[in-house]
Design an enzyme around this catalytic site. Structure first.
Site, PDB file in Angstrom:
ATOM      1  N   ARG A  15       0.858  -1.178   0.000  1.00  0.00           N
ATOM      2  CA  ARG A  15       0.000   0.000   0.000  1.00  0.00           C
ATOM      3  C   ARG A  15       0.893   1.225   0.000  1.00  0.00           C
ATOM      4  O   ARG A  15       1.810   1.328   0.811  1.00  0.00           O
ATOM      5  CB  ARG A  15      -0.841  -0.053   1.277  1.00  0.00           C
ATOM      6  CG  ARG A  15      -1.904   0.982   1.379  1.00  0.00           C
ATOM      7  CD  ARG A  15      -2.726   0.770   2.628  1.00  0.00           C
ATOM      8  NE  ARG A  15      -2.086   1.325   3.810  1.00  0.00           N
ATOM      9  CZ  ARG A  15      -2.735   1.731   4.890  1.00  0.00           C
ATOM     10  NH1 ARG A  15      -4.038   1.597   4.942  1.00  0.00           N
ATOM     11  NH2 ARG A  15      -2.103   2.229   5.925  1.00  0.00           N
ATOM     12  N   ASP A  19       5.929  -4.361   9.755  1.00  0.00           N
ATOM     13  CA  ASP A  19       7.083  -3.862  10.515  1.00  0.00           C
ATOM     14  C   ASP A  19       7.191  -4.569  11.863  1.00  0.00           C
ATOM     15  O   ASP A  19       8.299  -4.883  12.322  1.00  0.00           O
ATOM     16  CB  ASP A  19       6.961  -2.351  10.746  1.00  0.00           C
ATOM     17  CG  ASP A  19       7.194  -1.551   9.471  1.00  0.00           C
ATOM     18  OD1 ASP A  19       7.500  -2.155   8.436  1.00  0.00           O
ATOM     19  OD2 ASP A  19       7.049  -0.311   9.521  1.00  0.00           O
ATOM     20  N   ASP A  41       1.892  -1.024  12.244  1.00  0.00           N
ATOM     21  CA  ASP A  41       2.180  -1.646  10.950  1.00  0.00           C
ATOM     22  C   ASP A  41       2.534  -3.116  11.182  1.00  0.00           C
ATOM     23  O   ASP A  41       3.578  -3.436  11.766  1.00  0.00           O
ATOM     24  CB  ASP A  41       3.328  -0.914  10.253  1.00  0.00           C
ATOM     25  CG  ASP A  41       3.539  -1.440   8.835  1.00  0.00           C
ATOM     26  OD1 ASP A  41       3.364  -0.659   7.887  1.00  0.00           O
ATOM     27  OD2 ASP A  41       3.839  -2.649   8.684  1.00  0.00           O
ATOM     28  N   THR A  92      -0.908   7.684  -0.885  1.00  0.00           N
ATOM     29  CA  THR A  92      -2.205   7.635  -1.584  1.00  0.00           C
ATOM     30  C   THR A  92      -3.122   6.555  -1.018  1.00  0.00           C
ATOM     31  O   THR A  92      -4.314   6.541  -1.310  1.00  0.00           O
ATOM     32  CB  THR A  92      -1.984   7.315  -3.076  1.00  0.00           C
ATOM     33  OG1 THR A  92      -1.410   5.990  -3.166  1.00  0.00           O
ATOM     34  CG2 THR A  92      -1.028   8.302  -3.723  1.00  0.00           C
TER      35      THR A  92
HETATM   36  O1  LIG Z   1      -6.581  -2.405   3.645  1.00  0.00           O
HETATM   37  P1  LIG Z   1      -5.400  -1.609   3.141  1.00  0.00           P
HETATM   38  O2  LIG Z   1      -5.575  -0.135   3.388  1.00  0.00           O
HETATM   39  O3  LIG Z   1      -5.078  -1.916   1.720  1.00  0.00           O
HETATM   40  O4  LIG Z   1      -4.158  -1.970   4.054  1.00  0.00           O
HETATM   41  C1  LIG Z   1      -3.857  -3.254   4.450  1.00  0.00           C
HETATM   42  C2  LIG Z   1      -2.535  -3.702   3.941  1.00  0.00           C
HETATM   43  O5  LIG Z   1      -1.490  -2.916   4.523  1.00  0.00           O
HETATM   44  C3  LIG Z   1      -0.503  -3.785   5.067  1.00  0.00           C
HETATM   45  O6  LIG Z   1       0.444  -4.139   4.116  1.00  0.00           O
HETATM   46  P2  LIG Z   1       1.625  -3.136   3.697  1.00  0.00           P
HETATM   47  O7  LIG Z   1       1.220  -2.361   2.479  1.00  0.00           O
HETATM   48  O8  LIG Z   1       2.067  -2.348   4.885  1.00  0.00           O
HETATM   49  O9  LIG Z   1       2.763  -4.135   3.222  1.00  0.00           O
HETATM   50  P3  LIG Z   1       3.701  -5.063   4.119  1.00  0.00           P
HETATM   51  O10 LIG Z   1       2.860  -6.279   4.448  1.00  0.00           O
HETATM   52  O11 LIG Z   1       4.839  -5.376   3.218  1.00  0.00           O
HETATM   53  O12 LIG Z   1       4.100  -4.306   5.352  1.00  0.00           O
HETATM   54  C4  LIG Z   1      -1.308  -4.994   5.482  1.00  0.00           C
HETATM   55  O13 LIG Z   1      -0.523  -6.137   5.677  1.00  0.00           O
HETATM   56  C5  LIG Z   1      -2.300  -5.146   4.369  1.00  0.00           C
HETATM   57  O14 LIG Z   1      -1.816  -5.902   3.281  1.00  0.00           O
HETATM   58  O1  LIG Z   2      -3.212  -0.229  10.722  1.00  0.00           O
HETATM   59  C1  LIG Z   2      -2.692  -0.685   9.672  1.00  0.00           C
HETATM   60  C2  LIG Z   2      -3.191  -0.398   8.394  1.00  0.00           C
HETATM   61  C3  LIG Z   2      -2.596  -0.945   7.305  1.00  0.00           C
HETATM   62  N1  LIG Z   2      -1.518  -1.749   7.462  1.00  0.00           N
HETATM   63  C4  LIG Z   2      -1.031  -2.039   8.689  1.00  0.00           C
HETATM   64  O2  LIG Z   2      -0.057  -2.797   8.802  1.00  0.00           O
HETATM   65  N2  LIG Z   2      -1.616  -1.495   9.758  1.00  0.00           N
HETATM   66 MG   LIG Z   3       3.364  -2.789   6.176  1.00  0.00          MG
END
Ligand SMILES: O=P(O)(O)OC[C@H]1O[C@H](OP(=O)(O)OP(=O)(O)O)[C@H](O)[C@@H]1O
Ligand SMILES: O=c1cc[nH]c(=O)[nH]1
Ligand SMILES: [Mg+2]
Length: 213
Positions: A103, A206, A203, A107
């Site tokens: 994500r 993370d 997150d 944006t």
């Molecule tokens: O419902 P949304 O608003 O789309 O957000 C949710 C997404 O955000 C996080 O991933 P992230 O983009 O942080 O990637 P990561 O798993 O590599 O940290 C999470 O693991 C979901 O996949």
């Molecule tokens: O709260 C949130 C939203 C999106 N992705 C995450 O990892 N945490």
């Molecule tokens: Mg993430």
């Protein structure tokens, strides 16, 4: 679309420690693994089975085994990877497909950077693993990938869900003719101005694996 919040004191107990900002990564990974097993137990209630005749040491009887084709489980990288082992312990014969999605934190739009799914998912039950359903952009796109390939039954397992995300899924997936269920440990209050779930857990990627960038 159906949302099932698993309301169980053990789930809430583990989730509370998971949310706590003082929980370190090894503990976070361990709790995620335990929580997924509890959620997967509920999420697989409708897994397809076929009757099978067996003989116990005492008598013949009829039981069930998982139907073919086996379920496909799809962790959404990165954070969904932390949920895979917990799911596979329950359904060791599931096949695994991978979707890498991220994500954009400005944006809030989701984009796909890796895709290793079978081309033909006709007649497959699919389980999507992603800890966070926030705006819903990531999960909506992932479900669309699966439906476009023929999946006919989809269950997403999310540790946390925001009302804005389930609302978006309802709207964006209104045209699809496939049952979709979200199984989650909690429906939180809302998203904040940065698209994070409140109170949430921060997150998830993370906290599982360290800072990405
Ligand atoms: O419902 P949304 O608003 O789309 O957000 C949710 C997404 O955000 C996080 O991933 P992230 O983009 O942080 O990637 P990561 O798993 O590599 O940290 C999470 O693991 C979901 O996949
Ligand atoms: O709260 C949130 C939203 C999106 N992705 C995450 O990892 N945490
Ligand atoms: Mg993430």
């Amino acid at each position: 679309m159906r949302t099932h919040v698993v309301d169980h004191p053990l789930v809430t107990h583990k989730l509370t420690t998971l949310r706590d900002e003082s929980t370190d990564s090894p503990t976070f990974r361990h709790l995620t693994d335990e929580l997924v097993a509890l959620l997967a137990y509920e999420a697989t209630r409708e897994v397809r089975v076929v009757p099978v005749e067996i003989t116990t040491p005492v008598a013949p009887t009829t039981g069930v085994r998982l139907a073919s084709p086996k379920p496909l489980v799809v962790p959404i990288l990165r954070a969904g990877l932390g949920m895979l082992d917990g799911f596979m312990r329950l359904v060791p014969t599931a096949e695994v497909g991978f979707l890498g999605m991220v994500r954009n934190e400005e944006t809030l739009e989701a984009s796909t950077y890796a895709n290793r799914l079978p081309d033909d998912l006709a007649g497959r039950q699919c389980y999507v693993l992603d800890p966070m359903l926030a705006t819903g952009g990531t999960l909506a796109a992932a479900i669309r990938f699966l439906v476009d390939r023929g999946a006919d039954h989809i269950t997403a397992i999310c540790l946390l869900t925001a009302p804005e995300g389930t609302q978006r899924l309802e709207e964006e997936l209104a045209d699809i003719d496939v049952p979709v269920t979200v199984v989650t440990a909690a429906m939180d209050e809302r998203l904040n101005e940065k698209g994070y779930i409140v109170p949430g857990l921060g997150d998830a990627g993370d906290r599982l694996y360290g800072i990405a960038h």
